[in-house]
Design a protein around this motif. Sequence first.
Motif, PDB file in Angstrom:
ATOM      1  N   MET A 142       0.814  -1.214   0.000  1.00 17.05           N
ATOM      2  CA  MET A 142       0.000   0.000   0.000  1.00 17.05           C
ATOM      3  C   MET A 142       0.849   1.267   0.000  1.00 17.05           C
ATOM      4  SD  MET A 142      -3.134  -0.871  -0.310  1.00 17.05           S
ATOM      5  CE  MET A 142      -3.798   0.758  -0.040  1.00 17.05           C
ATOM      6  N   GLU A 143       2.039   1.194   0.602  1.00 20.09           N
ATOM      7  CA  GLU A 143       2.891   2.383   0.641  1.00 20.09           C
ATOM      8  C   GLU A 143       3.331   2.812  -0.758  1.00 20.09           C
ATOM      9  OE1 GLU A 143       5.520  -1.198   0.736  1.00 20.09           O
ATOM     10  OE2 GLU A 143       3.705  -0.572   1.793  1.00 20.09           O
ATOM     11  N   GLU A 144       3.297   1.862  -1.726  1.00 23.26           N
ATOM     12  CA  GLU A 144       3.692   2.181  -3.091  1.00 23.26           C
ATOM     13  C   GLU A 144       2.701   3.124  -3.780  1.00 23.26           C
ATOM     14  OE1 GLU A 144       6.573   1.212  -4.533  1.00 23.26           O
ATOM     15  OE2 GLU A 144       7.089   0.313  -2.596  1.00 23.26           O
ATOM     16  N   LEU A 145       1.507   3.245  -3.221  1.00 25.21           N
ATOM     17  CA  LEU A 145       0.481   4.115  -3.813  1.00 25.21           C
ATOM     18  C   LEU A 145       0.479   5.512  -3.208  1.00 25.21           C
ATOM     19  CD1 LEU A 145      -2.539   1.625  -4.011  1.00 25.21           C
ATOM     20  CD2 LEU A 145      -0.992   2.295  -5.860  1.00 25.21           C
ATOM     21  N   GLU A 146       1.280   5.736  -2.179  1.00 21.50           N
ATOM     22  CA  GLU A 146       1.265   7.006  -1.464  1.00 21.50           C
ATOM     23  C   GLU A 146       1.547   8.197  -2.381  1.00 21.50           C
ATOM     24  OE1 GLU A 146       0.448   7.738   1.634  1.00 21.50           O
ATOM     25  OE2 GLU A 146      -0.025   5.653   2.132  1.00 21.50           O
ATOM     26  N   GLY A 147       2.406   8.006  -3.396  1.00 21.22           N
ATOM     27  CA  GLY A 147       2.749   9.113  -4.283  1.00 21.22           C
ATOM     28  C   GLY A 147       1.583   9.658  -5.080  1.00 21.22           C
ATOM     29  N   TYR A 148       0.509   8.866  -5.190  1.00 24.36           N
ATOM     30  CA  TYR A 148      -0.668   9.308  -5.940  1.00 24.36           C
ATOM     31  C   TYR A 148      -1.724   9.939  -5.033  1.00 24.36           C
ATOM     32  CZ  TYR A 148       1.468   6.296  -9.430  1.00 24.36           C
ATOM     33  OH  TYR A 148       2.361   5.715 -10.299  1.00 24.36           O
ATOM     34  N   LEU A 149      -1.548   9.802  -3.732  1.00 21.33           N
ATOM     35  CA  LEU A 149      -2.570  10.240  -2.786  1.00 21.33           C
ATOM     36  C   LEU A 149      -2.305  11.672  -2.332  1.00 21.33           C
ATOM     37  CD1 LEU A 149      -2.818   6.954  -0.667  1.00 21.33           C
ATOM     38  CD2 LEU A 149      -3.973   7.560  -2.801  1.00 21.33           C
ATOM     39  N   LYS A 150      -2.501  12.605  -3.247  1.00 22.81           N
ATOM     40  CA  LYS A 150      -2.228  14.007  -2.979  1.00 22.81           C
ATOM     41  C   LYS A 150      -3.531  14.783  -2.825  1.00 22.81           C
ATOM     42  CE  LYS A 150       1.955  13.680  -5.796  1.00 22.81           C
ATOM     43  NZ  LYS A 150       2.651  14.141  -7.030  1.00 22.81           N
ATOM     44  N   PRO A 151      -3.630  15.656  -1.824  1.00 20.92           N
ATOM     45  CA  PRO A 151      -4.851  16.449  -1.641  1.00 20.92           C
ATOM     46  C   PRO A 151      -5.237  17.198  -2.911  1.00 20.92           C
ATOM     47  CG  PRO A 151      -3.375  16.721   0.232  1.00 20.92           C
ATOM     48  CD  PRO A 151      -2.606  15.955  -0.808  1.00 20.92           C
ATOM     49  N   GLY A 152      -6.513  17.161  -3.242  1.00 20.03           N
ATOM     50  CA  GLY A 152      -7.016  17.840  -4.435  1.00 20.03           C
ATOM     51  C   GLY A 152      -6.976  17.002  -5.685  1.00 20.03           C
ATOM     52  N   LYS A 153      -6.334  15.828  -5.637  1.00 22.56           N
ATOM     53  CA  LYS A 153      -6.270  14.934  -6.783  1.00 22.56           C
ATOM     54  C   LYS A 153      -7.434  13.947  -6.744  1.00 22.56           C
ATOM     55  CE  LYS A 153      -2.548  16.677  -8.564  1.00 22.56           C
ATOM     56  NZ  LYS A 153      -2.624  17.428  -9.848  1.00 22.56           N
ATOM     57  N   THR A 154      -7.873  13.522  -7.934  1.00 23.45           N
ATOM     58  CA  THR A 154      -8.995  12.590  -8.040  1.00 23.45           C
ATOM     59  C   THR A 154      -8.534  11.308  -8.715  1.00 23.45           C
ATOM     60  OG1 THR A 154     -10.558  14.431  -8.257  1.00 23.45           O
ATOM     61  CG2 THR A 154     -11.330  12.252  -8.937  1.00 23.45           C
ATOM     62  N   ILE A 155      -8.894  10.183  -8.112  1.00 26.51           N
ATOM     63  CA  ILE A 155      -8.562   8.853  -8.633  1.00 26.51           C
ATOM     64  C   ILE A 155      -9.860   8.144  -8.981  1.00 26.51           C
ATOM     65  CG2 ILE A 155      -7.518   6.611  -8.105  1.00 26.51           C
ATOM     66  CD1 ILE A 155      -5.842   8.115  -5.957  1.00 26.51           C
ATOM     67  N   VAL A 156      -9.933   7.562 -10.176  1.00 27.62           N
ATOM     68  CA  VAL A 156     -11.090   6.745 -10.524  1.00 27.62           C
ATOM     69  C   VAL A 156     -10.650   5.282 -10.523  1.00 27.62           C
ATOM     70  CG1 VAL A 156     -10.747   6.873 -13.027  1.00 27.62           C
ATOM     71  CG2 VAL A 156     -13.022   6.440 -12.143  1.00 27.62           C
ATOM     72  N   LEU A 157     -11.468   4.430  -9.967  1.00 33.05           N
ATOM     73  CA  LEU A 157     -11.181   3.002  -9.904  1.00 33.05           C
ATOM     74  C   LEU A 157     -11.905   2.300 -11.033  1.00 33.05           C
ATOM     75  CD1 LEU A 157     -11.518   2.367  -6.048  1.00 33.05           C
ATOM     76  CD2 LEU A 157      -9.540   3.176  -7.347  1.00 33.05           C
ATOM     77  N   LEU A 158     -11.162   1.544 -11.826  1.00 28.46           N
ATOM     78  CA  LEU A 158     -11.729   0.877 -12.998  1.00 28.46           C
ATOM     79  C   LEU A 158     -11.417  -0.607 -12.929  1.00 28.46           C
ATOM     80  CD1 LEU A 158     -13.117   1.111 -15.760  1.00 28.46           C
ATOM     81  CD2 LEU A 158     -10.881   1.606 -16.752  1.00 28.46           C
ATOM     82  N   GLY A 159     -12.448  -1.419 -12.937  1.00 32.66           N
ATOM     83  CA  GLY A 159     -12.242  -2.858 -12.878  1.00 32.66           C
ATOM     84  C   GLY A 159     -13.559  -3.586 -12.788  1.00 32.66           C
TER      85      GLY A 159
END
Length: 342
Positions: A177-194
């Motif tokens: 999970m720590e490998e995803l920390e670089g994408y978890l920035k305030p104001g950013k939006t992530i969409v989950l596709l699957g």
Amino acid sequence: MNIRDFGYADINTDVTDGGIPARITAVHKERYELVSEHGYGFGRVKAANYYNGTETWPTVGDFVLIEYNDSGDSRILRTLPRRSYFTRLDPSSGGHGEQAVAANFDYVFIIQSLNKDYNIRKLERYLTESWQSGAEPVVVLTKADLTEEVSEYERRTAETVPGVRIVAVSARTGYGMEELEGYLKPGKTIVLLGSSGVGKSSLVNALAKEEIMETREIREEDSRGRHTTTHRELIMLKSGVMVIDTPGMRELGMWDVSIGLGQSFSDVEQYFERCRFSDCRHQSEPGCAVREALESGELPESRWASYCKLKREARFSNNKAGYFHDMQKHNKAYSRKKRGNK
């Protein structure tokens, strides 16, 4: 409440027309959940602006301008330009139109679970759609705790998605999970596709570091998770990161995917410019670099087949009549060839 915390600062517009900026967080048929400087509320589109076709109908993640109503539903006046979006077949168009299902996201987390639900062909489709959306794709391999072959899955995935970041995680144990920390920035939006049941809700909970989504155990008979998400929703995490969770997205359409195909299948399209003829169909033409690569094994048959299938689907979505005409010609030619070989 500051709407800029919801990513509004990244939208390129200086025109408000007297409206108040807001962001759509969920869609319920003709009623929209939204957030603005006045907090969370509901809104409905202004009929004169939308039903005559001058405005793009809003979807989850869209930024809009509203006429605020503190005693009821606000009026949505305008949809602001999108920087990224996903579409699917519009169920109300009779099969001839597209409908946006999520907009204005920065990253697409393409979710594949490391069990019997792992599917390379789906991964290729989702990657093509992700590149086409305008956002950056990241492949997240979930349920890493269910296999001892994580490295093998990573290797197989890397062969399919060259140049794309691949992260294997376990929402249950915290692995990776720590490998995803670089994408978890305030104001950013992530969409989950699957697909349904690959662990999207569990991943959201792991990213949020709290239980905000309902999850269900996998079925023992086929190792698949049970579908829990029932509608698209933008969720603001305490960290300031926003996540758009979606149902299985099985209806995403292959519309104009020229950019997505080119980026997802750069290993395939690199041969096109090497062909002797610029209009080569890669069938029986002399000097076809694609056929030579297939015959030598440099280009895997499965990779070429996937490319052709997605290309056909895009043609089908854009021009059904033309698609069926071409298929009819193909089938007739195949029948003649088969009779000639007897």
